[in-house]
Structures are given as C-alpha cells and as structure tokens.
Motif scaffolding. Structure first.
Motif, mmCIF file in Angstrom:
data_model
loop_
_atom_site.group_PDB
_atom_site.id
_atom_site.type_symbol
_atom_site.label_atom_id
_atom_site.label_comp_id
_atom_site.label_asym_id
_atom_site.label_seq_id
_atom_site.Cartn_x
_atom_site.Cartn_y
_atom_site.Cartn_z
ATOM 1 N N ARG A 224 0.839 -1.210 0.000
ATOM 2 C CA ARG A 224 0.000 0.000 0.000
ATOM 3 C C ARG A 224 0.875 1.261 0.000
ATOM 4 O O ARG A 224 0.602 2.209 -0.739
ATOM 5 C CB ARG A 224 -0.933 -0.001 1.215
ATOM 6 C CG ARG A 224 -1.850 1.229 1.276
ATOM 7 C CD ARG A 224 -2.790 1.144 2.468
ATOM 8 N NE ARG A 224 -3.726 0.052 2.331
ATOM 9 C CZ ARG A 224 -4.848 0.113 1.610
ATOM 10 N NH1 ARG A 224 -5.159 1.229 0.962
ATOM 11 N NH2 ARG A 224 -5.654 -0.919 1.554
ATOM 12 N N GLU A 225 1.906 1.273 0.815
ATOM 13 C CA GLU A 225 2.803 2.436 0.855
ATOM 14 C C GLU A 225 3.537 2.600 -0.479
ATOM 15 O O GLU A 225 3.738 3.721 -0.962
ATOM 16 C CB GLU A 225 3.801 2.276 2.002
ATOM 17 C CG GLU A 225 3.153 2.343 3.383
ATOM 18 C CD GLU A 225 4.118 1.975 4.496
ATOM 19 O OE1 GLU A 225 5.217 1.466 4.180
ATOM 20 O OE2 GLU A 225 3.764 2.193 5.677
ATOM 21 N N GLU B 288 2.407 1.725 -3.331
ATOM 22 C CA GLU B 288 1.428 2.211 -4.305
ATOM 23 C C GLU B 288 1.365 3.733 -4.310
ATOM 24 O O GLU B 288 1.248 4.369 -5.367
ATOM 25 C CB GLU B 288 0.057 1.612 -3.976
ATOM 26 C CG GLU B 288 -1.106 2.202 -4.747
ATOM 27 C CD GLU B 288 -1.140 1.793 -6.217
ATOM 28 O OE1 GLU B 288 -2.064 2.208 -6.913
ATOM 29 O OE2 GLU B 288 -0.224 1.069 -6.663
ATOM 30 N N THR B 289 1.464 4.325 -3.126
ATOM 31 C CA THR B 289 1.474 5.787 -3.032
ATOM 32 C C THR B 289 2.687 6.364 -3.759
ATOM 33 O O THR B 289 2.590 7.354 -4.493
ATOM 34 C CB THR B 289 1.487 6.226 -1.560
ATOM 35 O OG1 THR B 289 0.327 5.705 -0.901
ATOM 36 C CG2 THR B 289 1.491 7.745 -1.447
ATOM 37 N N ASN C 298 2.166 6.111 -7.558
ATOM 38 C CA ASN C 298 1.255 7.127 -8.077
ATOM 39 C C ASN C 298 1.934 8.488 -8.171
ATOM 40 O O ASN C 298 1.736 9.236 -9.139
ATOM 41 C CB ASN C 298 0.012 7.225 -7.193
ATOM 42 C CG ASN C 298 -0.879 6.000 -7.312
ATOM 43 O OD1 ASN C 298 -0.818 5.277 -8.308
ATOM 44 N ND2 ASN C 298 -1.694 5.753 -6.308
ATOM 45 N N THR C 299 2.752 8.817 -7.172
ATOM 46 C CA THR C 299 3.485 10.088 -7.208
ATOM 47 C C THR C 299 4.476 10.109 -8.369
ATOM 48 O O THR C 299 4.563 11.099 -9.113
ATOM 49 C CB THR C 299 4.236 10.302 -5.884
ATOM 50 O OG1 THR C 299 3.295 10.328 -4.796
ATOM 51 C CG2 THR C 299 5.019 11.609 -5.899
ATOM 52 N N GLU D 243 2.031 1.950 -13.753
ATOM 53 C CA GLU D 243 1.088 2.371 -12.719
ATOM 54 C C GLU D 243 -0.006 1.324 -12.532
ATOM 55 O O GLU D 243 -0.421 1.019 -11.405
ATOM 56 C CB GLU D 243 0.486 3.727 -13.098
ATOM 57 C CG GLU D 243 -0.327 4.392 -11.990
ATOM 58 C CD GLU D 243 -1.779 3.963 -11.972
ATOM 59 O OE1 GLU D 243 -2.406 4.033 -10.892
ATOM 60 O OE2 GLU D 243 -2.293 3.546 -13.036
ATOM 61 N N ASP E 70 -1.407 -1.061 -9.458
ATOM 62 C CA ASP E 70 -2.810 -1.255 -9.084
ATOM 63 C C ASP E 70 -3.136 -2.740 -8.912
ATOM 64 O O ASP E 70 -3.819 -3.127 -7.951
ATOM 65 C CB ASP E 70 -3.730 -0.664 -10.156
ATOM 66 C CG ASP E 70 -3.716 0.859 -10.168
ATOM 67 O OD1 ASP E 70 -3.267 1.463 -9.170
ATOM 68 O OD2 ASP E 70 -4.157 1.440 -11.179
#
Length: 240
Positions: free
Chosen positions: A64-65, A67-68, A71-72, A109, A113
């Motif tokens: 999850r971290e 993934e952030t 996205n950035t 990306e 996901d």
C-alpha cells in the motif's frame, strides 16, 4: 542508453547546438525516472505475491505504501514527458521514445494497481482458515515478474528482439491462468466450504495474468520506439 549515446555522438561531431544537447540529456533523465518507476512496480509485484504466499499483513502494508510512491512517480513522469513534447517538439525516434515512455508509465502504474489488488485480497484471506489451493501461485508470480524484468531489459538496452521474446511469453501465463481458473472451480464443486478461498485465488490468478499483460504492453511500446512499428494488432490476431 540511447539518449546517452546520442549525447556522446553529438559532442563528438559538435553538429548540434547546445539546446539539442540539453534535450538529449533530458531524454536520458526521463529514461532514468522511468526505470526508477519500474523498480517500484517490480517491488510491488514481488511483495504482493510474497504477502499472499506467506499470509504476511506487514507486506500488505508495504504494498500500500509503495502504491502511493508509484502514483506520485507516475504523475511526475507524465508531467516531464508532456513538457518535453510541448517545448522541444521532437521528431522521429525521439518523438516515439517520449510517446512510448508515456504509455509504459501508464502500464507500470497499472501493475502497481494490480499488485495492490492482490494485497487487498490477501488481507481478506487472513481472516479465513488456511486452505491449500491447487495452484502454484509462486510460479505464476515469478513468471509475471520475469516478463516485467525482460521487458525492462529491452527498454534499458533498446533491444526490440528482447521485447519480442516478452510477447511470446504471454501465451504461457495465459495458459497458467486458465488452468488456475479450471482447478479452482473444480475445488469449489468438490468442497463448497472452501469457496471463499478459491474465489480469492481465482481473482489473484487473474491479477497476475493482467500484470503479465502490462509487461507485454511495455514490450510492444519498446518495439514501437525502436522500429517505429505498431505490433499490437499482430498480437491480438495471434491470440484469437
């Protein structure tokens, strides 16, 4: 790398003005950023599969971290690529490279996901009894990861033949996914009590197959960059 080689040739010949040398340096930077983004996506795949196999909630949090961060990086890379298109108005292979970067960035990306989806399904499984499913998820995960690594090797080396090999690998992961769906549906029929775990397995196998599809897309974009050829429809016709 292509851009770095171009810069060295330009310095040697001194045939290009300084702004064009700066442009090729920017292309090299764009490629470096894309490879950094790719590393994050690769880590996401491997961590999500390990989280599922080991039933490790901590790895789910890591995905999850990650993934952030993906996205950035995705937003920053797109901004840089579009700015180069607008300001430099590149031609021929440089234009194809930037367009390929934008498309590859999108696929990376989406790999993030799909990895996040595996992590979410893993957290669901943590609440269920441990059931041995008739699918080798480790093998599927390793195969998908190998496709990503090979596609990135093609990008790094500018090698269309290596990219072609990734496209050929796609049939095997499709077969692995079909076998997983069949075996898990049979398990549901034999043992209805294991339905929830089997359904999660079906979705995870599908996630891995889609990750492999994105690796194939990356390889296709590398071919477009190097050869100037759109082979997407050739792939779809071959799979019909």
């Amino acid at each position: 790398m292509y851009a770095e080689l171009s810069v060295r040739r330009n310095f040697a010949s001194r045939s290009l003005p300084l702004p064009r040398i700066h442009f090729h340096l920017q292309l090299a930077e764009l490629k470096d950023k894309l490879l950094a983004m790719a590393a994050l996506a690769q880590q996401a795949v491997e961590a999500s599969v390990d989280a599922y196999l080991q039933r490790d909630e901590g790895l789910c949090v890591y995905v999850r971290e990650n993934e952030t961060a993906i996205n950035t990086a995705h937003r920053a890379l797109d901004e840089m690529a579009y700015e180069l298109l607008a300001k430099e108005q590149p031609m021929a292979i440089d234009l194809r490279f930037i367009l390929a970067v934008i498309k590859i960035n999108g696929d990376l990306e989406r790999i993030g996901d799909q990895s996040m989806s595996i992590a979410v399904r893993t957290r669901d499984v943590l609440e269920m009894p441990d059931v041995l499913l008739p699918v080798d998820f480790a093998a599927m995960g390793e195969y998908a990861s190998r496709m990503i690594r090979t596609a990135l090797q093609a990008l790094l080396e500018g090698d269309a033949q290596v990219a072609d090999s990734v496209r050929l690998m796609d049939d095997e992961i499709d077969l692995m996914n079909r076998r997983a769906q069949t075996d898990l549906l049979e398990l549901i029929q034999r043992s209805p009590a294991d339905t929830a775990q089997a359904l999660n397995g079906i979705l995870i196998a599908r996630n891995l197959e889609r990750i492999a599809d994105h690796a194939t897309n990356i390889a296709t974009d590398v071919i477009f960059w190097i050869r100037g050829a759109d082979v997407r429809h050739e792939l779809s016709l071959a799979s019909d």
